[in-house]
Design an enzyme around this catalytic site. Sequence first.
Site, PDB file in Angstrom:
ATOM      1  N   GLY A 176       0.806  -1.232   0.028  1.00  0.00           N
ATOM      2  CA  GLY A 176       0.112  -0.034   0.059  1.00  0.00           C
ATOM      3  C   GLY A 176       1.059   1.150  -0.020  1.00  0.00           C
ATOM      4  CG  HIS A 183      10.691  -5.194  -5.104  1.00  0.00           C
ATOM      5  ND1 HIS A 183       9.674  -5.420  -4.144  1.00  0.00           N
ATOM      6  CD2 HIS A 183      10.117  -5.530  -6.248  1.00  0.00           C
ATOM      7  CE1 HIS A 183       8.757  -6.413  -4.500  1.00  0.00           C
ATOM      8  NE2 HIS A 183       9.095  -6.127  -6.105  1.00  0.00           N
ATOM      9  CG  HIS A 218      17.515   3.475  -5.093  1.00  0.00           C
ATOM     10  ND1 HIS A 218      18.365   4.155  -3.980  1.00  0.00           N
ATOM     11  CD2 HIS A 218      17.033   2.318  -4.529  1.00  0.00           C
ATOM     12  CE1 HIS A 218      18.675   3.093  -2.953  1.00  0.00           C
ATOM     13  NE2 HIS A 218      17.607   1.933  -3.353  1.00  0.00           N
ATOM     14  CD  GLU A 219      14.031   0.109  -6.324  1.00  0.00           C
ATOM     15  OE1 GLU A 219      14.624  -1.086  -6.275  1.00  0.00           O
ATOM     16  OE2 GLU A 219      14.023   0.667  -5.357  1.00  0.00           O
ATOM     17  CG  HIS A 222      18.910  -2.255  -5.573  1.00  0.00           C
ATOM     18  ND1 HIS A 222      20.209  -2.067  -4.742  1.00  0.00           N
ATOM     19  CD2 HIS A 222      18.165  -1.490  -5.001  1.00  0.00           C
ATOM     20  CE1 HIS A 222      19.736  -1.491  -3.662  1.00  0.00           C
ATOM     21  NE2 HIS A 222      18.518  -0.960  -3.694  1.00  0.00           N
ATOM     22  CG  HIS A 228      21.010   0.208   0.142  1.00  0.00           C
ATOM     23  ND1 HIS A 228      20.233  -0.804   0.764  1.00  0.00           N
ATOM     24  CD2 HIS A 228      20.245   0.610  -0.744  1.00  0.00           C
ATOM     25  CE1 HIS A 228      19.062  -0.528   0.312  1.00  0.00           C
ATOM     26  NE2 HIS A 228      18.857  -0.088  -0.892  1.00  0.00           N
ATOM     27  CG  ASP A 359      29.999 -26.999  10.310  1.00  0.00           C
ATOM     28  OD1 ASP A 359      30.123 -27.750   9.514  1.00  0.00           O
ATOM     29  OD2 ASP A 359      31.046 -25.965  10.912  1.00  0.00           O
ATOM     30  CB  ALA A 361      21.577 -22.851   9.112  1.00  0.00           C
ATOM     31  CG  ASP A 458      22.920 -34.816  13.927  1.00  0.00           C
ATOM     32  OD1 ASP A 458      24.145 -34.845  14.783  1.00  0.00           O
ATOM     33  OD2 ASP A 458      22.341 -35.881  13.677  1.00  0.00           O
TER      34      ASP A 458
END
Length: 498
Positions: A176, A183, A218-219, A222, A228, A359, A361, A458
Amino acid sequence: MVLVLLACLTLCSTAPTVAPETDALPEDEDTLAENYLSHFYTDVGISNSPTVRNIARTTFNDSLKAMQSFFGLEVTGTLDNETIEVMKAPRCGVSDISRYAHFYGRPRWEKRQITYRITKYGRHLSKSEVDATIAKAFQLYSDVIPLDFKQIDSGTADIMILFGRRDHGDFYPFDGASGVLAHANAPGRGQGGDTHFDDDETWTLTQRGVNLLLVAAHEFGHALGLDHSRDRRALMFPTYTYSPTTGYKLPADDRRGVQALYGSRTPEPDPKPKPAPRPTAAPEPRPTEPEPEEPTQPDPGRNPRDEQCSRDLVFDAATSVRGDLLFFKNGYYWKKSTAAQGIRLSKVSARWPQINVVDAAYEVPDKDVFYLFEGRQYWGIRAYTNTKLSGYPKPLTNLGLPSNVKKLDAAVFVKSTGKTLFFVDSKYWSYDERSNQMDSGYPRYISWDFPGISCRVDAAFENFGYLYFSDGPRQTEYNYASKTVNRVLLNYGWLNCY
Ligand code: TQI
Ligand code: ZN
Ligand code: ZN
């Protein structure tokens, strides 16, 4: 003079409102600064040493210094005008910025002509206004780098552009008016470079509403591979700032950033006798190849795909990421998406080039970050863009773990408590994600605090409020609040094996 215009952006919490500058009493500014710092800088580590950090972080001046360094201001530790100015500006919650920055792995376009197509126009501007503005935004870049941008109006372009509201065909619905404005994806195949504008914003060509040229520029930064910047004057600085658009040129920091990826259009006259680089010459260091859309073909012999539906399947690590689940095994990972059908197997190093075998996350959804651990190091990755945060890898000791810990077995963030649990052998630590410090009284034995799960873990992850602890091929679905076992499962049950 540049004028700060607009409100709040992605992930953004508004800085406390203040009276207009001229009326602001010194006390108000102190309060503003205190509120601001406690809001945004409570978890900025000042030093990497956990001991120093604990003492230092709490002081106002150090928070102020962290904030000043973060914004590329002079680090004075005092509330000078420039610092107050930044505190008053609308603030974006994107938390890692350096001067110009590239995305992790330096993705960039590997060709000179880039096509774009506008598949859906918005409600606010005419088609010809949008076409002209988008062309102008691309031209800011093609003026300084040897790329050409060509609009097409059928078929698939490299950069697909649309104006959409709320759900608009990807997994990032707009929100909205205000909030997220637009983006863009980093360069790459498929959706790479694609740019979407939230049509609930009032798009304009002026200072009113949201200026399309500035946001598009700006986009496209990217979409060309710029992350940034911490330079306040940069287009890629994560705060929307209106500046007059007639005769607008790419700010110097962004120009340097994009030229570091693509070279410059007209090689600058070189005073030194060394040969000038050809404009098409590959910049150094060579960017890694863009990641293929398809899962990488794993080396034969160690293909976890053969194990996927084995009842003996053991995970190295597991975590949620934005509603998806990732299961790690021998340098590969399965991604189980809630949105897309099916499971994808990919190689870890193809996705995160510095990491081979994961290992442990864990994800902190509130920070929109997940962490991957390999040996004595760990990486923070911004979940939204899947890009490494700056400053990583960091050593395990940075978390307050003792230096004799060679690797973690598992990690999981518990949403209800805001704590992350780190498992090593038969013990575990508890880390407070708000204060960024290890809770005292740890390590404790797993079996003391988690009756019902085995004495080693694990892999661990959270899903729909339950914690899942894997030990070997077995997995316990655990209710953390009541400390009770809900079910015992097999790991392979997650991987669509029927
Ligand atoms: N959109 C964000 C942006 O483009 C989306 C985003 C957040 C993002 N982090 C990212 C995109 C990292 C790529 C990589 O920054 S936004 C600005 C700002 C936005 C923000 O709608 O918040 C502008 C759009 F922050 F610079 F003002 C345009 Cl100019
Ligand atoms: Zn989108
Ligand atoms: Zn941005």
